[in-house]
Design a protein around this motif. Structure first.
Motif, PDB file in Angstrom:
ATOM      1  N   GLY A 165      -2.279  -0.791  -2.736  1.00 50.89           N
ATOM      2  CA  GLY A 165      -0.967  -0.843  -3.370  1.00 50.89           C
ATOM      3  C   GLY A 165      -0.301   0.509  -3.396  1.00 50.89           C
ATOM      4  N   ALA A 180       0.532  10.583  -3.949  1.00 49.29           N
ATOM      5  CA  ALA A 180      -0.640   9.696  -3.868  1.00 49.29           C
ATOM      6  C   ALA A 180      -1.777  10.166  -4.783  1.00 49.29           C
ATOM      7  CB  ALA A 180      -1.124   9.599  -2.419  1.00 49.29           C
ATOM      8  N   HIS A 181      -1.834  11.504  -5.019  1.00 49.96           N
ATOM      9  CA  HIS A 181      -2.928  12.056  -5.836  1.00 49.96           C
ATOM     10  C   HIS A 181      -2.516  12.302  -7.285  1.00 49.96           C
ATOM     11  CE1 HIS A 181      -4.759  14.107  -1.982  1.00 49.96           C
ATOM     12  NE2 HIS A 181      -4.592  12.806  -1.844  1.00 49.96           N
ATOM     13  N   TYR A 226      -8.455  17.673   3.860  1.00 52.56           N
ATOM     14  CA  TYR A 226      -8.401  16.746   4.971  1.00 52.56           C
ATOM     15  C   TYR A 226      -8.561  17.530   6.257  1.00 52.56           C
ATOM     16  CZ  TYR A 226      -6.237  13.390   1.745  1.00 52.56           C
ATOM     17  OH  TYR A 226      -5.990  12.542   0.713  1.00 52.56           O
ATOM     18  N   THR A 278      -2.973  16.779   4.399  1.00 48.35           N
ATOM     19  CA  THR A 278      -2.671  15.512   3.758  1.00 48.35           C
ATOM     20  C   THR A 278      -3.344  14.411   4.547  1.00 48.35           C
ATOM     21  OG1 THR A 278      -0.901  14.035   2.990  1.00 48.35           O
ATOM     22  CG2 THR A 278      -0.531  15.162   5.088  1.00 48.35           C
ATOM     23  N   PHE A 279      -3.299  13.210   3.992  1.00 49.46           N
ATOM     24  CA  PHE A 279      -3.743  12.058   4.747  1.00 49.46           C
ATOM     25  C   PHE A 279      -2.695  11.787   5.827  1.00 49.46           C
ATOM     26  CE2 PHE A 279      -4.314   7.347   5.098  1.00 49.46           C
ATOM     27  CZ  PHE A 279      -5.521   7.432   5.755  1.00 49.46           C
ATOM     28  N   MET A 328       6.227   8.797  -4.129  1.00 47.90           N
ATOM     29  CA  MET A 328       5.283   7.724  -3.824  1.00 47.90           C
ATOM     30  C   MET A 328       3.994   7.901  -4.626  1.00 47.90           C
ATOM     31  SD  MET A 328       2.264   6.882  -2.150  1.00 47.90           S
ATOM     32  CE  MET A 328       1.829   7.817  -0.685  1.00 47.90           C
ATOM     33  N   LYS A 373      -7.726   6.322  -6.009  1.00 46.00           N
ATOM     34  CA  LYS A 373      -6.557   7.009  -6.573  1.00 46.00           C
ATOM     35  C   LYS A 373      -6.519   6.833  -8.110  1.00 46.00           C
ATOM     36  CE  LYS A 373      -5.535   8.298  -2.452  1.00 46.00           C
ATOM     37  NZ  LYS A 373      -4.594   7.843  -1.439  1.00 46.00           N
ATOM     38  N   SER A 402       0.066   6.027  -4.815  1.00 48.25           N
ATOM     39  CA  SER A 402      -0.828   5.069  -4.147  1.00 48.25           C
ATOM     40  C   SER A 402      -1.811   4.500  -5.168  1.00 48.25           C
ATOM     41  CB  SER A 402      -1.598   5.772  -3.027  1.00 48.25           C
ATOM     42  OG  SER A 402      -2.705   4.991  -2.625  1.00 48.25           O
ATOM     43  N   ASN A 438       0.859  -1.195   0.000  1.00 47.12           N
ATOM     44  CA  ASN A 438       0.000   0.000   0.000  1.00 47.12           C
ATOM     45  C   ASN A 438       0.892   1.241   0.000  1.00 47.12           C
ATOM     46  OD1 ASN A 438       0.449   0.817   2.900  1.00 47.12           O
ATOM     47  ND2 ASN A 438      -0.534  -1.169   3.247  1.00 47.12           N
ATOM     48  N   GLY A 439       0.286   2.390  -0.183  1.00 47.89           N
ATOM     49  CA  GLY A 439       1.055   3.635  -0.275  1.00 47.89           C
ATOM     50  C   GLY A 439       1.716   4.015   1.042  1.00 47.89           C
ATOM     51  N   THR A 440       1.057   3.685   2.137  1.00 43.78           N
ATOM     52  CA  THR A 440       1.612   3.999   3.456  1.00 43.78           C
ATOM     53  C   THR A 440       2.903   3.213   3.684  1.00 43.78           C
ATOM     54  OG1 THR A 440      -0.627   4.358   4.237  1.00 43.78           O
ATOM     55  CG2 THR A 440       1.064   4.080   5.924  1.00 43.78           C
ATOM     56  N   ASP A 485       5.083  13.013  -1.832  1.00 45.39           N
ATOM     57  CA  ASP A 485       3.886  12.180  -1.681  1.00 45.39           C
ATOM     58  C   ASP A 485       2.999  12.479  -2.886  1.00 45.39           C
ATOM     59  OD1 ASP A 485       1.334  11.180  -1.149  1.00 45.39           O
ATOM     60  OD2 ASP A 485       1.505  11.475   1.007  1.00 45.39           O
ATOM     61  N   ALA A 526      -1.041   9.446   6.836  1.00 45.77           N
ATOM     62  CA  ALA A 526       0.082   8.545   6.541  1.00 45.77           C
ATOM     63  C   ALA A 526       1.390   9.295   6.256  1.00 45.77           C
ATOM     64  CB  ALA A 526      -0.259   7.654   5.347  1.00 45.77           C
ATOM     65  N   THR A 527       1.304  10.471   5.638  1.00 47.52           N
ATOM     66  CA  THR A 527       2.509  11.232   5.282  1.00 47.52           C
ATOM     67  C   THR A 527       3.315  11.577   6.537  1.00 47.52           C
ATOM     68  OG1 THR A 527       1.018  12.290   3.682  1.00 47.52           O
ATOM     69  CG2 THR A 527       3.284  13.081   3.743  1.00 47.52           C
ATOM     70  N   VAL A 556       3.149  17.295  -0.712  1.00 47.98           N
ATOM     71  CA  VAL A 556       2.108  16.421  -1.279  1.00 47.98           C
ATOM     72  C   VAL A 556       1.508  17.123  -2.496  1.00 47.98           C
ATOM     73  CG1 VAL A 556      -0.156  15.366  -0.818  1.00 47.98           C
ATOM     74  CG2 VAL A 556       1.554  15.510   1.012  1.00 47.98           C
TER      75      VAL A 556
HETATM   76  C1  LIG Z   1      -3.988   7.659  -0.070  1.00 41.38           C
HETATM   77  C2  LIG Z   1      -2.906   8.491   0.494  1.00 41.38           C
HETATM   78  C3  LIG Z   1      -1.812   7.954   1.190  1.00 41.38           C
HETATM   79  C4  LIG Z   1      -1.722   6.523   1.611  1.00 41.38           C
HETATM   80  O1  LIG Z   1      -1.865   5.621   0.602  1.00 41.38           O
HETATM   81  P1  LIG Z   1      -2.510   4.176   0.903  1.00 41.38           P
HETATM   82  O2  LIG Z   1      -2.267   3.439  -0.367  1.00 41.38           O
HETATM   83  O3  LIG Z   1      -3.958   4.382   1.202  1.00 41.38           O
HETATM   84  O4  LIG Z   1      -1.770   3.589   2.065  1.00 41.38           O
HETATM   85  C5  LIG Z   1      -0.803   8.820   1.577  1.00 41.38           C
HETATM   86  N1  LIG Z   1      -0.851  10.138   1.315  1.00 41.38           N
HETATM   87  C6  LIG Z   1      -1.893  10.681   0.672  1.00 41.38           C
HETATM   88  C7  LIG Z   1      -1.881  12.140   0.377  1.00 41.38           C
HETATM   89  C8  LIG Z   1      -2.960   9.892   0.253  1.00 41.38           C
HETATM   90  O5  LIG Z   1      -4.012  10.446  -0.356  1.00 41.38           O
END
Ligand SMILES: *Cc1c(COP(=O)(O)O)cnc(C)c1O
Length: 393
Positions: free
Chosen positions: A200, A166-167, A333, A92-93, A186, A193, A188, A66-68, A164, A95-96, A138
């Motif tokens: 993933g 992810a988007h 967020y 951000t989410f 990274m 996404k 996601s 996963n992205g995390t 990051d 996880a960052t 991000v």
């Molecule tokens: C979705 C997301 C993540 C984490 O990705 P996952 O695949 O859900 O673990 C990290 N940062 C941002 C900005 C995200 O939108």
């Protein structure tokens, strides 16, 4: 009459804010892997990584579950450790920032730019200390950050630049796919996404040292080659504490089928964003997403910003009214430092005033490539219906 007051909703069924687009070819690809001898870390992973690195135009890609996990691995590869500081955005989410905490490092939140909602390089520079190890902007909503500015900062202060994205898979910065400017980027593949593998993520990089560390961390810190020993052909060594963060071949085969469609997906997202821009352009209560020139957003999210001075109610009432109209709105967020876990770590409210005020005013409306033009029209109709109702006279 608004649906929330008993009127007819604009839509009969709920439209979610984001959703995957799976075709028969995706299903066939997955089924084929299920019939194959390898279900995980086999030929599909290698092929998927190759497709990703070719698309982005970098040397290496390492896929993760996963992205995390991918972010955690990137922070590890960057050498981030206990006592280090990592500067990132509060918008951000979680996880960052969490990925810094996993390694005992401290996330430091710099404020956003009031127009792009992306991390502001000038605010980042003010927060750099001798402990700063990395900067992690991000590409929020899919709009690329000012990569050149962050690159300059990272070079000047000897920091690792992790993006990051992810988007922003499929987005372009100065005509080039995102993923080339940072030391590691990274992406996601969560279902909402740009493309999906169910769960993933991936890190792309041009740095062979990071590449090796990312692979090591993904699989328990175990090395299978590269040493001299008489011990025997079974021999392997665990040389650092890693994780099991591997992606399966099942997921990778879905990714291979999906990546063929990335440009089509992004194009449709751009089309929908243009219809929204046109539909809302005369509505003074709604602030539209500002786009920098020289960039092409991946349009992961479309965020409207309410002019609360012109409304009789707060964001909450507008949000609830839209949900009642069957528009699956969301908020992206909650500033990370507002969460109870971060509050307990003594991040105070008021740390990032622009982000905190911005958060009170925003609503994410549905945007995903599978939406029909009619879906888009219902969203515009519902948003206008609700804000006009709550408008101050
Ligand atoms: C979705 C997301 C993540 C984490 O990705 P996952 O695949 O859900 O673990 C990290 N940062 C941002 C900005 C995200 O939108």
């Amino acid at each position: 009459m608004l649906a929330i007051h008993g009127g007819q909703p604009v839509r009969k069924s709920l439209l979610s804010y984001g959703q995957q687009w799976i075709g028969e070819e995706d299903i066939e690809a997955v089924v084929e892997t299920l019939r194959s001898p390898m279900l995980t870390q086999g030929p599909m992973i290698e092929e998927f990584e190759k497709k990703i690195s070719e698309y982005v135009g970098v040397k290496y890609a390492v896929a993760f579950c996963n992205g995390t996990a991918a972010l955690h691995a990137a922070y590890y590869a960057a050498g981030i450790t206990s006592g280090d500081e990592v500067i990132t955005t509060p918008i951000t989410f979680v996880a960052t920032a969490n990925s810094a905490l996993y390694l005992g490092a401290k996330p430091v939140f710099a404020d956003i730019d009031n127009q792009t909602y992306n991390l502001d390089p000038k605010k980042v520079e003010k927060l750099i200390t001798p402990r700063t190890k990395a900067i992690v902007p991000v590409d929020f909503t899919g709009q690329p950050v000012e990569y050149d500015s962050f690159r300059r900062l990272a070079d000047q202060y000897n920091l690792v630049f992790i993006s990051d994205g992810a988007h922003s898979f499929g987005a372009k910065y100065k005509g080039q796919p995102v993923g080339k400017c940072a030391d590691m980027t990274m992406f996601s593949f969560h279902p909402v996404k740009p493309i999906t593998t169910g769960e993933g993520g991936v890190i792309v990089t041009n740095n062979p040292d990071y590449y090796e560390k990312l692979q090591l961390f993904r699989s328990h810190g175990i090395k299978k080659s590269g040493f001299e020993t008489q011990e025997g052909p079974w021999y392997y060594e665990m040389v650092d504490l890693g994780m099991n963060y591997r992606m399966t071949d099942i997921q990778a085969s879905l990714g291979i089928a999906q990546i063929r469609k990335i440009d089509k997906f992004v194009k449709r997202r751009q089309e929908i964003a243009s219809i929204y821009n046109e539909g809302f352009k005369d509505e003074e209560i709604i602030g539209l997403p500002y786009q920098l020139t020289g960039q092409q957003s991946g349009w992961h999210l479309y965020i409207i910003r309410l002019n609360l001075q012109k409304l009789r109610v707060s964001r909450k009432e507008v949000f609830e009214a839209l949900r009642a109209e069957n528009i699956g709105v969301n908020v992206h967020y909650i500033p990370v430092h507002r969460h109870p876990y971060y509050q307990a770590l003594n991040y105070h409210i008021g740390l990032c005033p622009i982000a905190e005020k911005w958060y009170e005013e925003v609503i994410t409306i549905p945007l995903f490539p599978k939406m029909t033009d009619e879906d888009v029209t219902t969203v515009i109709t519902a948003v206008k219906k609700v804000v006009q109702f709550y408008k101050v006279d």
